[in-house]
Design an enzyme around this catalytic site. Structure first.
Site, PDB file in Angstrom:
ATOM      1  N   HIS A 108       0.844  -1.140   0.000  1.00  0.00           N
ATOM      2  CA  HIS A 108       0.046   0.101   0.061  1.00  0.00           C
ATOM      3  C   HIS A 108       0.872   1.171   0.139  1.00  0.00           C
ATOM      4  O   HIS A 108       0.423   2.239   0.064  1.00  0.00           O
ATOM      5  CB  HIS A 108      -0.915   0.040   1.159  1.00  0.00           C
ATOM      6  CG  HIS A 108      -2.287  -0.770   0.800  1.00  0.00           C
ATOM      7  ND1 HIS A 108      -3.209  -0.406   0.241  1.00  0.00           N
ATOM      8  CD2 HIS A 108      -2.271  -2.193   1.858  1.00  0.00           C
ATOM      9  CE1 HIS A 108      -4.136  -1.522   0.397  1.00  0.00           C
ATOM     10  NE2 HIS A 108      -3.684  -2.421   1.182  1.00  0.00           N
ATOM     11  N   LYS A 116      -8.812  13.191   4.531  1.00  0.00           N
ATOM     12  CA  LYS A 116      -7.857  12.112   4.632  1.00  0.00           C
ATOM     13  C   LYS A 116      -7.190  12.187   6.008  1.00  0.00           C
ATOM     14  O   LYS A 116      -6.627  13.436   6.344  1.00  0.00           O
ATOM     15  CB  LYS A 116      -7.229  11.880   3.036  1.00  0.00           C
ATOM     16  CG  LYS A 116      -6.610  13.188   2.668  1.00  0.00           C
ATOM     17  CD  LYS A 116      -5.858  13.247   1.201  1.00  0.00           C
ATOM     18  CE  LYS A 116      -6.771  13.110   0.213  1.00  0.00           C
ATOM     19  NZ  LYS A 116      -7.143  11.896  -0.327  1.00  0.00           N
ATOM     20  N   ARG A 117      -6.173  11.419   5.929  1.00  0.00           N
ATOM     21  CA  ARG A 117      -5.273  11.232   6.945  1.00  0.00           C
ATOM     22  C   ARG A 117      -4.393  12.518   6.929  1.00  0.00           C
ATOM     23  O   ARG A 117      -3.921  12.618   5.729  1.00  0.00           O
ATOM     24  CB  ARG A 117      -4.343   9.870   7.031  1.00  0.00           C
ATOM     25  CG  ARG A 117      -3.347   9.666   7.975  1.00  0.00           C
ATOM     26  CD  ARG A 117      -2.854   8.301   8.151  1.00  0.00           C
ATOM     27  NE  ARG A 117      -2.549   7.540   6.723  1.00  0.00           N
ATOM     28  CZ  ARG A 117      -1.690   7.560   6.008  1.00  0.00           C
ATOM     29  NH1 ARG A 117      -0.567   7.966   6.752  1.00  0.00           N
ATOM     30  NH2 ARG A 117      -1.526   6.999   4.906  1.00  0.00           N
ATOM     31  N   LYS A 133       0.284  13.964   1.485  1.00  0.00           N
ATOM     32  CA  LYS A 133      -1.240  14.345   0.923  1.00  0.00           C
ATOM     33  C   LYS A 133      -1.156  15.790   0.806  1.00  0.00           C
ATOM     34  O   LYS A 133      -2.155  16.189   0.388  1.00  0.00           O
ATOM     35  CB  LYS A 133      -2.090  13.659   2.238  1.00  0.00           C
ATOM     36  CG  LYS A 133      -2.055  12.404   1.912  1.00  0.00           C
ATOM     37  CD  LYS A 133      -2.976  11.524   3.092  1.00  0.00           C
ATOM     38  CE  LYS A 133      -2.917   9.882   3.211  1.00  0.00           C
ATOM     39  NZ  LYS A 133      -3.373   9.526   1.908  1.00  0.00           N
ATOM     40  N   THR A 153      -8.784   6.195  -2.196  1.00  0.00           N
ATOM     41  CA  THR A 153     -10.121   5.520  -2.284  1.00  0.00           C
ATOM     42  C   THR A 153     -11.149   6.635  -2.153  1.00  0.00           C
ATOM     43  O   THR A 153     -12.413   6.708  -2.792  1.00  0.00           O
ATOM     44  CB  THR A 153     -10.579   4.081  -1.494  1.00  0.00           C
ATOM     45  OG1 THR A 153     -10.564   4.638  -0.061  1.00  0.00           O
ATOM     46  CG2 THR A 153      -9.789   2.917  -1.833  1.00  0.00           C
ATOM     47  N   LYS A 202     -14.721   7.813  -4.156  1.00  0.00           N
ATOM     48  CA  LYS A 202     -15.908   8.377  -3.532  1.00  0.00           C
ATOM     49  C   LYS A 202     -16.468   9.464  -3.955  1.00  0.00           C
ATOM     50  O   LYS A 202     -17.572   9.616  -4.178  1.00  0.00           O
ATOM     51  CB  LYS A 202     -15.768   8.330  -2.050  1.00  0.00           C
ATOM     52  CG  LYS A 202     -15.453   6.617  -1.628  1.00  0.00           C
ATOM     53  CD  LYS A 202     -15.136   6.550  -0.148  1.00  0.00           C
ATOM     54  CE  LYS A 202     -14.250   5.370   0.274  1.00  0.00           C
ATOM     55  NZ  LYS A 202     -13.597   5.489   1.455  1.00  0.00           N
TER      56      LYS A 202
END
Length: 799
Positions: free
Chosen positions: A356, A534-535, A540, A642, A646
């Site tokens: 991952h 998100k985290r 990110k 993901t 969504k």
């Protein structure tokens, strides 16, 4: 389709069963029942309807001798189950009718269920989606994980800073699970390895019991149900009465304290030696229990141990359960008498590993001395696995390297297949982290692009859009998301576009009402809802987003009467407790929000909202309401994502880099329906090799200089000019994740977003095209790929 009289009968039966459980399971009458009582009674009535397909699925698996998938994951972020179950059973309307007849508010009852605190982010939510799809496709499966008492943590903000308190989801009864006290396995730690009769014998120094809690996971239309089995740790010796009687009360409770510690918290802070030890124990605890359990079940059916790969497929979700390889080998050698080489071969044929991440720090590596102290027999086995690998390949790639046990290499070497989770990611896995191993095992790496369950992430969370789609193209998409493509002829239809906008407006109104009620925050629902959920992590790049926000705010202040597109910037996510830099990003976002939201010059045009404690239930509100999906990770660092799927599925065009599954989303929705910016993965790597790249990027961007200067001047920190020295120093001197290099392109692309959003017809078509073209990203498609390419299993109704 349920006929009206059948629907009425189901509603009557549900009403009767809810009342029965209220009386006999909760011991309450309707006049004195609380919201909790009603919610548990509804859940029990629904659970009753899951048990029969659950039993039937188990019987059919045994009778047909079907191969099982065993999915091992540290996280299963299942969220609330009450609405999920009723939708998969097809009784949502009937539950509404039943509750209405009983004088209860359906929405209040559903919202009363706490989120199960069994995960953190995408890894755990993916596992939950996979369990849904395994049941929907009628593939026999067990999900294996840990029943965390407190889960990750409950996030709160104090002076803008993240504060962690214990999650309390198990203070109430978790109604969906069945405790299995008869299913218990001893799990050992520490001790020593001796030799008896020429064979190694491990004598652990500590032992705990792993006891099982089973949650049935039902698929679409209730045809099949698999099992999520979570392990709870219990002491082998419940209580040391002798120590208690001597007055040594601490020693008397030591066994229970050890056991509870193991399953208390998800991802304990591993910046300390004790934290590392606890995390390793957690990983071994649930993995060892799961391996023992699946072997017991396999052997109970009368098979020979050599047939294991024909009847069991074990999937490792990331490196957390990578110890499964040595543990399976240990049992095959020490308990079942196989030779080491034969055991390694058998284990490899059974095991597969999902990678991952491309981040080196996320590919776990344990200090060899710690590992040997906790799992001495397994360290010996890893040496044997390494020797076998070196002998077979003639390479010098080691699992034990520079005093560390490298779990990524272990997982790769012990798996017959290794998969990435997007096309880009799988390619980079081959080219970077496992480049040398790929050359030695050239057929081992395959791709399985992630997917999401449409049951949760459209049908359930977005009823307004769901009903529009069904009214437009019928119900085939409920079973096969690819039928969303049937929306294509309607994308330019004025009536469809108007209805699509109405659905989005309803979702924005719903989110606004929740924010007002829960957080006392008022937002402009006519504004563009710009969402990054998100985290919190440097790769990110939430700090890129907030820097762009600062720059935009400054320019609006310069020209408040300009042609601005009103925006609400919505953030959601948690930082790991020991991740100091990520916590600084959180505080900066909250400080900027406090300043901007209080500015009378700009607050009608720009707001920043960061509701605390992001979880699945919050996502179910934010995602349908989103206008713009922020997928802005540094190219080459996000494995898949993901959340991007969504948001796009729910009609939210993406602003993003060519990273992870963004690449495939853009291919599917079309370049014209995706706002692309930033360096590619290859360009990012080349830029990092240029000395002084961040200095040059900042020097070339007056807008970025200004944003950084406002932070440095303490504009957002009450005059504290040093609060964000860590962020400023990082961006000026290191900037590994290339925030400074992508900033100008990102800002320019955001202004393009503004212009397009003002063209209502064009924006609506883009949003609707995203929904229509996302059918490929169903987790049903992903699981079918795993079944075909990795597990060699079929749906029971096709076998």
């Amino acid at each position: 389709m349920i006929e009206p009289n059948q629907s009425m009968m189901q509603a009557d039966a549900l009403q009767s069963d809810i009342s029965r459980h209220l009386k006999f399971s909760l011991g309450k009458d309707a006049e004195h029942a609380s919201l909790y009582d009603w919610r548990v009674s509804v859940s029990l009535a629904l659970r009753d309807r899951v048990v029969e397909p659950w039993f039937a699925s188990t019987r059919k698996t045994y009778e047909g001798k079907h191969k099982r998938v065993c999915y091992l994951s540290m996280e299963f972020l299942i969220g609330r189950l009450i609405e999920d179950v009723m939708i998969n059973l097809g009784v949502q309307d009937q539950v509404r009718e039943a509750l209405s007849a009983l004088g209860q508010d359906y929405d209040a009852v559903v919202a009363d269920e706490p989120d199960a605190a069994l995960g953190n982010g995408g890894l755990g939510r993916l596992a939950a989606c996979f369990m849904d799809s395994l049941s929907t496709l009628e593939i026999p499966a067990y999900g294996y994980g840990i029943r965390y008492e407190h889960g990750l943590f409950e996030q709160h903000f104090s002076d803008g800073q993240q504060m962690e308190i214990a999650e309390r989801w198990l203070e109430q009864r978790h109604v969906w699970e069945f405790e299995r006290p008869e299913v218990a396995y001893e799990i050992g730690f520490g001790g020593h390895v001796s030799e008896e009769g020429g064979k190694p014998v491990w004598t652990p120094g500590e032992r705990v019991l792993a006891t099982a809690f089973d949650t049935p996971t039902v698929g679409w239309k209730g045809k099949w149900a698999n099992t999520l089995r979570l392990w709870d740790a219990r002491p082998v010796d419940v209580f040391d009465l002798a120590s208690f009687n001597r007055g040594d009360y601490v020693a008397a409770n030591t066994p229970e304290r050890l056991a509870r510690t193991i399953t208390r918290v998800l991802y304990p802070d591993d910046t300390t030696e004790s934290g590392k030890e606890l995390r390793l124990k957690q990983e071994y605890f649930f993995t060892a229990a799961s391996i023992q359990d699946l072997l017991r079940r396999f052997l109970s059916e009368g098979y020979d141990i050599a047939e294991l790969p024909d009847h069991v497929a074990i999937q490792l979700n990331d490196t957390h359960p990578a110890i499964a390889g040595p543990e399976l080998v240990r049992l095959l050698v020490d308990t079942h008498g196989l030779e080491m080489d034969a055991a390694i071969d058998l284990a490899r044929e059974t095991l597969a590993y999902t990678n991952h991440t491309l981040l080196p720090e996320a590919l776990e590596a344990w200090p060899e001395d710690l590992f040997g102290r906790i799992l001495p027999r397994h360290l010996d086995i890893i040496r044997a696995i390494q020797d076998r690998h070196l002998r077979d390949t003639g390479s010098d790639i080691r699992i034990l390297d520079h005093g560390n046990v490298r779990m990524g290499e272990l997982a790769f070497i012990m798996a017959h297949k290794v998969n990435g989770v997007s096309a880009l990611h799988s390619g980079l896995v081959r080219e970077t982290v496992f480049a040398d191993l790929d050359k030695l095992y050239p057929d081992r790496i395959v791709n399985q692009t992630n997917g999401i369950t449409p049951r949760r992430w459209l049908y359930s969370c977005n009823p307004a859009l769901r009903d529009l789609i069904t009214d437009t193209i019928g119900t085939k998409w409920h079973q096969d998301l690819a039928h969303l493509a049937d929306l294509e002829p309607h994308l330019d239809d004025a009536g469809f576009q108007e209805a699509f906008r109405a659905a989005k407006t309803a979702n924005k109104d719903r989110l606004a009402a929740w924010l007002k009620a829960r957080h006392d925050v008022s937002i402009d629902t006519s504004a563009l809802f710009d969402v990054q959920i998100k985290r919190i992590h440097e790769y990110k790049r939430q700090h890129l987003n907030i820097l762009e926000t600062i720059a935009l705010w400054a320019e609006i202040r310069d020209n408040p009467n300009g042609d601005w597109t009103p925006r609400v910037k919505l953030f959601g996510g948690k930082a790991a407790p020991g991740y100091v830099f990520a916590k600084s990003i959180i505080r900066l976002i909250n400080d900027v929000a406090r300043t901007i939201n209080a500015d009378p010059v700009t607050r009608e045009l720009l707001q920043v909202v960061y509701p605390e404690n992001y979880n699945v239930s919050m996502a179910e509100l934010l995602i349908p309401a989103s206008d713009l999906s922020e997928q802005i990770s540094t190219a080459g660092k996000e494995a898949s994502g993901t959340g991007n799927m969504k948001l796009s599925l729910n009609g939210s065009p993406t602003i993003g880099t060519l990273d992870g599954a963004n690449v495939e989303i853009r291919d599917h929705v079309g370049e014209d329906n995706f706002f692309l910016f930033g360096l590619t993965a290859a360009e990012a790597q080349a830029t990092r090799e240029e000395p002084g790249f961040s200095h040059r990027a900042i020097a070339a961007s007056p807008r970025l200089q200004r944003a950084l200067g406002l932070i440095a001047q303490g504009v957002f920190s009450d005059g504290d000019t040093h609060r964000y020295d860590d962020i400023l120093h990082n961006l000026h001197e290191h900037d590994y994740f290339l925030v400074t290099c992508d900033f100008d392109d990102y800002f320019a692309k955001q202004r393009e977003v503004d212009r397009v959003y003002q063209d209502t017809t064009l924006w609506t078509r883009m949003a609707a095209a995203n929904t229509a073209r996302m059918g490929w990203f169903s987790s049903d498609r992903t699981i079918a790929g795993y079944a075909r390419d990795i597990w060699n299993v079929e749906s029971v109704n096709k076998a």
